[in-house]
Design an enzyme around this catalytic site. Sequence first.
Site, PDB file in Angstrom:
ATOM      1  CB  VAL A 151      -0.968   0.031   1.201  1.00  0.00           C
ATOM      2  CG1 VAL A 151      -2.035  -1.038   1.065  1.00  0.00           C
ATOM      3  CG2 VAL A 151      -0.227  -0.087   2.517  1.00  0.00           C
ATOM      4  CE1 TYR A 152       3.766   1.368   4.201  1.00  0.00           C
ATOM      5  CE2 TYR A 152       6.035   0.814   3.710  1.00  0.00           C
ATOM      6  CZ  TYR A 152       4.999   0.900   4.606  1.00  0.00           C
ATOM      7  OH  TYR A 152       5.186   0.526   5.918  1.00  0.00           O
ATOM      8  CB  ALA A 153       3.534   5.222  -3.331  1.00  0.00           C
ATOM      9  CG  ASP A 154      -2.340   3.931  -4.014  1.00  0.00           C
ATOM     10  OD1 ASP A 154      -2.776   3.453  -2.952  1.00  0.00           O
ATOM     11  OD2 ASP A 154      -2.666   5.054  -4.440  1.00  0.00           O
TER      12      ASP A 154
END
Length: 326
Positions: free
Chosen positions: A52-55
Amino acid sequence: MEQRHLGRTGLRVSRLGLGTMTWGRDTDEHEAAEQLKEFLDAGGTLVDTADVYADGGAEYLLSRLIEDLVPRSELVIATKAGSVPDPDRRFDASRGHLLAALDASLQRLGTDYVDLWQVHAYDPSTPTEETLHALDLAVSSGRTRYVGVSNFCGWQLAKAATWQRAVPGRTPLAATQMEYSLLQRNIEREVLPAALDLGVGLLASSPLGRGVLTGKYRHGVPQDSRAASPYLSGFVQPYLDDRGRRIVDAVATAADGLASSPLKVALAWARDRPGVAAALVGARTATQLRAALSVEALTLPEEIRSALDDISAPVHRYPDQDWSEL
């Protein structure tokens, strides 16, 4: 950089890990490359990311850098799955979602395995045994070498780790990732004792108290800081209180006495706590990361460590206190 075993496993990780939460969003490819170079030059091996980091952008950016800077075999890549962008269900640790997320992470990372795969958070809507079965399948299929959890409270961690050790053939938990710093010591109540007892290594996230322990907020909020960021201001604000100021002042005093910096003192404290396998450092710039990596030469004297322990001690009462005091 010193290497440590991750829990009661054969996996060795650098005692400082590189966090990538801002990669692909606040940290562009050039700056991320500079950070990774600094980290590798210092002997670091553990790089922590999440789907989920920066999608997914952080994983993809890491894959681009690996191609140019370092052989895959020289990195310990840790990623996470289970967080979902759904206001009605923030976490999905069902077997189907986790395994699909792992496949997507591997594709973004450009590798056929990760070294450590972690469940990002506890999902009360999914039976724990289903979540843990996904971890077993990920290991048996070769998609990850080791597994762990993140943001599990004490009873959740104890339940998961005990379940995995109860039957031969299940994969023991190698790690739990939790926030831990002089400003956030609540895991000492239950999570850390459970991890120590069960042989689960702790990956300490935000060891600098979300940046507050560096002292940068003692006289206001710098415009280029996390507290000024529209994404991260709410992340920093809880530690800008009276208690936080007292602890930061103590750290600054200790740093002056050691001819060091508040950053190094706070990071050395977290890195060397019992049960900590690695402290994860996320930096905005390569210069900031270089300052953090220089902590390798610092070990806090016992009297300073004890003083910092006292001023930052969390309040633990029943049932944690000594029964002789009741």
